[in-house]
Design an enzyme around this catalytic site. Structure first.
Site, PDB file in Angstrom:
ATOM      1  N   ARG A 101       0.881  -1.171   0.000  1.00  0.00           N
ATOM      2  CA  ARG A 101       0.000   0.000   0.000  1.00  0.00           C
ATOM      3  C   ARG A 101       0.910   1.208   0.000  1.00  0.00           C
ATOM      4  O   ARG A 101       1.616   1.453   0.990  1.00  0.00           O
ATOM      5  CB  ARG A 101      -0.920   0.017   1.224  1.00  0.00           C
ATOM      6  N   HIS A 128      -7.513   0.748  -6.294  1.00  0.00           N
ATOM      7  CA  HIS A 128      -7.703  -0.044  -5.059  1.00  0.00           C
ATOM      8  C   HIS A 128      -8.445  -1.338  -5.447  1.00  0.00           C
ATOM      9  O   HIS A 128      -9.603  -1.547  -5.072  1.00  0.00           O
ATOM     10  CB  HIS A 128      -8.494   0.782  -4.043  1.00  0.00           C
ATOM     11  N   GLN A 131     -10.279  -3.894  -2.865  1.00  0.00           N
ATOM     12  CA  GLN A 131     -11.575  -3.452  -2.350  1.00  0.00           C
ATOM     13  C   GLN A 131     -12.685  -3.763  -3.342  1.00  0.00           C
ATOM     14  O   GLN A 131     -13.778  -4.192  -2.958  1.00  0.00           O
ATOM     15  CB  GLN A 131     -11.534  -1.944  -2.069  1.00  0.00           C
ATOM     16  N   ASP A 216     -17.121   7.427  -1.322  1.00  0.00           N
ATOM     17  CA  ASP A 216     -15.856   7.257  -0.600  1.00  0.00           C
ATOM     18  C   ASP A 216     -15.545   8.612   0.038  1.00  0.00           C
ATOM     19  O   ASP A 216     -16.210   9.620  -0.266  1.00  0.00           O
ATOM     20  CB  ASP A 216     -14.766   6.834  -1.606  1.00  0.00           C
ATOM     21  N   CYS A 256     -16.192   1.892   0.913  1.00  0.00           N
ATOM     22  CA  CYS A 256     -15.048   1.038   1.252  1.00  0.00           C
ATOM     23  C   CYS A 256     -14.613   1.200   2.701  1.00  0.00           C
ATOM     24  O   CYS A 256     -13.937   0.331   3.241  1.00  0.00           O
ATOM     25  CB  CYS A 256     -13.894   1.304   0.292  1.00  0.00           C
ATOM     26  N   ARG A 284     -13.536  -8.400   2.388  1.00  0.00           N
ATOM     27  CA  ARG A 284     -12.097  -8.201   2.119  1.00  0.00           C
ATOM     28  C   ARG A 284     -11.338  -9.474   2.496  1.00  0.00           C
ATOM     29  O   ARG A 284     -10.430  -9.906   1.788  1.00  0.00           O
ATOM     30  CB  ARG A 284     -11.554  -7.009   2.937  1.00  0.00           C
TER      31      ARG A 284
END
Ligand code: CP
Ligand code: NVA
Length: 299
Positions: A101, A128, A131, A216, A256, A284
């Site tokens: 990340r 991402h 996700q 988001d 998310c 996840r």
């Protein structure tokens, strides 16, 4: 075994995404009896904060019989300037898979180019994909196939929005995007989505008749300096009850997480009957277990 990375949903393609989602649903129902990743190690490099990504990868490896290592720039030589290409070659000699990340997607690509073990994108400024695998699993569990459905993206044209653009093209759903002026998605990524993506001039047009409404945070990690300006610029882009009333009655709401109630989403939506954010977060774990088994060809 052919080396495969997961830097973007394009690395799996439509067939691979369907395979991972189906395996994730199967693993969730019935965890494997043996330890398919016994003796395998995942290195996790985090340049940015995380709750879900760290815990789901770490718990997932443990559940599959393997081991996960948390590495941050503060306590590795990465933070003292060791070249990413050198780190990639060294870690490849010691571990079986790497999750990263970091801020720059380009750095992730440089790492992958020098890695001889699979590299997984745990979020960059651009994408991402882990996700979105979990989101797609969640949609399938609640509503079935996403092909032909309408998905509304409300808010920032950020890394999540970009991953949805790739998903729309690969899985044949329509993506309607509403962002304030100046916060639209990367034009090159938008272009690759072709007619599957439509930019709407206001949030209600994007949500109109949608099967899934997504948002988001308004300031992603790395954008915090603009936070005050963003709060003002995004004021008309909150997902609240009035906006959800444009979507289908049974439309799902996803985020998310982490969420800011009262900013990008109202409490009554995220904590309301259409919200599936806790399933989405749990998935996840399942989606990434399926991904790890797939990349390590261990199922
Ligand atoms: N959604 C997500 O990636 O959460 P974290 O930042 O907590 O990992
Ligand atoms: N777009 C957000 C996602 C956090 C999981 C960010 O990059 O900070």
């Amino acid at each position: 075994m052919t080396l495969r990375h997961f830097l973007s949903l394009d690395d799996l393609g439509a067939d691979g995404i369907h395979r991972i989602i189906d395996n994730a649903i199967a693993l969730k129902r019935k965890p494997p009896r043996q330890a398919p990743l016994a003796g395998r190690t995942l290195a996790m490099l985090f340049e940015k904060a995380s709750t879900r990504t760290r815990v789901s990868f770490e718990a997932g490896m443990a559940q599959l019989g393997g081991h996960a290592l948390f590495l941050s720039p503060q306590d590795t030589q990465i933070g003292r300037g060791e070249p990413v290409e050198d780190t990639a070659r060294v870690l490849s000699r010691m571990v079986d898979v790497v999750m990263i990340r970091n801020h720059s997607h380009e750095t992730l690509e440089r790492f992958a180019a020098y890695s001889s073990v699979p590299v997984i994108n745990g979020l960059t400024d651009r994408l991402h994909p882990c996700q979105v695998l979990a989101d797609l699993q969640t949609f399938k569990e609640h509503r079935g196939d996403i092909a032909g459905r309408t998905v509304a993206w409300i808010g920032d044209g950020n890394n999540m929005c970009h991953s949805y653009l790739l998903a729309a093209r690969l899985l044949d759903f329509d993506l309607r995007i509403a962002t304030p002026e100046g916060y639209g998605p990367n034009p090159q990524i938008l272009k690759t989505c072709g007619e599957r993506a439509v930019i709407c001039d206001d949030a209600s047009h994007a949500a109109d008749g949608a099967d899934l409404v997504l948002t988001d945070v308004w300031a992603s990690m790395g954008d915090e300096d603009d936070r005050e300006v963003r709060l003002a610029d995004f004021a008309n882009y909150q997902v609240n009850k009035a906006l959800m009333s444009w979507a289908k009655d049974d439309a799902l709401f996803m985020h998310c997480l982490p969420a800011h109630r009262g900013e990008e989403v109202s409490a009554e939506v995220i904590d309301g009957p259409n919200s599936v954010v806790w399933d989405e977060a749990e998935n996840r774990l399942h989606a990434q277990k399926a991904l790890l088994l797939d990349l390590l060809a261990a199922h």
